[in-house]
Scaffold this motif. Structure first.
Motif, PDB file in Angstrom:
ATOM      1  N   GLY A  20       0.874  -1.177  -0.015  1.00 10.44           N
ATOM      2  CA  GLY A  20       0.046   0.010  -0.054  1.00 10.44           C
ATOM      3  C   GLY A  20       0.690   1.329  -0.019  1.00 10.44           C
ATOM      4  N   PHE A  23       1.350   3.067  -3.203  1.00 16.14           N
ATOM      5  CA  PHE A  23       0.380   3.829  -3.887  1.00 16.14           C
ATOM      6  C   PHE A  23      -0.046   5.061  -3.378  1.00 16.14           C
ATOM      7  N   THR A  24       0.762   5.576  -2.295  1.00 15.44           N
ATOM      8  CA  THR A  24       0.465   6.636  -1.446  1.00 15.44           C
ATOM      9  C   THR A  24       0.440   7.859  -2.160  1.00 15.44           C
ATOM     10  N   ILE A  26      -0.563   8.949  -5.301  1.00 14.58           N
ATOM     11  CA  ILE A  26      -1.758   9.201  -6.093  1.00 14.58           C
ATOM     12  C   ILE A  26      -2.509  10.351  -6.026  1.00 14.58           C
ATOM     13  N   TYR A  30      -8.352  10.978  -5.829  1.00 15.71           N
ATOM     14  CA  TYR A  30      -8.561   9.948  -6.053  1.00 15.71           C
ATOM     15  C   TYR A  30      -8.438   9.173  -4.667  1.00 15.71           C
ATOM     16  N   LYS A  31      -7.764   9.665  -3.580  1.00 21.30           N
ATOM     17  CA  LYS A  31      -7.761   9.231  -2.193  1.00 21.30           C
ATOM     18  C   LYS A  31      -8.877   9.397  -1.495  1.00 21.30           C
ATOM     19  N   THR A 148      -3.187   3.163   1.407  1.00 19.20           N
ATOM     20  CA  THR A 148      -2.880   4.176   0.310  1.00 19.20           C
ATOM     21  C   THR A 148      -3.398   5.487   0.643  1.00 19.20           C
TER      22      THR A 148
END
Length: 236
Positions: A20, A23-24, A26, A30-31, A148
């Motif tokens: 995870g 993918f932080t 992004i 999106y988060k 994420t």
């Protein structure tokens, strides 16, 4: 090995959290949308757990007594300080609060529920680790998604998860001598229901609908056992 299932569960949380972390970065929008999806799923999970209650009065009294105890000892503040202290050992200054949020949120999701308790009891009483390994797979995917959006604090939840489930598994090796199986099964039902409502609260907070001090409600997890025992004495 009594703790095999617990250790596998912890390992899968670590693996999921590590994935995870990649993918932080992004975009924030999106988060935000992903977090809303997680929040909705968490609310659903909590409701499913809460609806198993067989005595709503036990659930209510557990929450009320737990809330009073939590507010008196300011448990939420203590948990936040713990998360911030742990976060300060692993992150740069200024990011500790997000670490505390990830730590508390993930710990509650992974520790509260029937799978954690029943799985640990199966490990201790029967040496059967299947439930905890299954839970570990679920927790691993959940840790990936949570990390994420909530960041590094999620991986730190492995510490209380291992301690909590490990303690139950070790205690379970002797528990049949102290507690009748029928009583234990009934208490697990009510404990699951109380935990389910706490998980609903987590989901509502993630959706930013409310700002419930979940930490101060945590003593309800302990008081439910006492209240269930008293209720059984009254009705019998």
């Amino acid at each position: 090995m009594i703790l095999f299932g617990t250790l596998i569960n912890g390992l899968l949380i670590i693996i999921g959290s590590i994935f995870g972390l990649f993918f932080t970065k992004i975009p924030e929008r999106y988060k935000e949308t992903v977090m809303q999806g997680i929040g909705l799923a968490v609310v659903l999970i909590g409701l499913q757990m809460a609806f198993v209650t067989e005595q709503i009065i036990i659930l209510l009294l557990s929450l009320l007594s737990g809330a009073i105890i939590g507010e008196i000892i300011r448990l939420e503040e203590g948990l936040n300080r713990l998360g911030q202290w742990i976060g300060s050992k692993f992150t740069s200054s200024g990011s500790e609060f997000s670490v505390a949020q990830g730590f508390i949120t993930a710990t509650l999701i992974f520790c509260i529920g029937a799978l954690a308790i029943i799985g640990a009891l199966d490990s201790g009483i029967r040496g059967d680790h299947e439930v905890l390994i299954t839970k570990g797979v679920i927790d691993g995917f959940a840790a990936l998604v949570l990390t994420t959006t909530l960041g590094f604090g999620v991986i730190l939840s492995v510490i209380p998860v291992v301690l909590y489930q490990g303690a139950i598994a070790l205690l379970a090796t002797q528990i049949e001598k102290w507690i009748p199986e029928s009583f234990l099964n009934g208490m697990i039902v009510e404990l699951t229901a109380v935990g389910g409502l706490l998980i609903v609260a987590i989901g509502l907070n993630l959706l930013k609908i409310t700002q419930i001090r979940i930490g101060n409600l945590l003593p309800a997890i302990a008081t439910v056992g006492c209240i269930y025992y008293i209720y059984q004495l009254i009705i019998h």
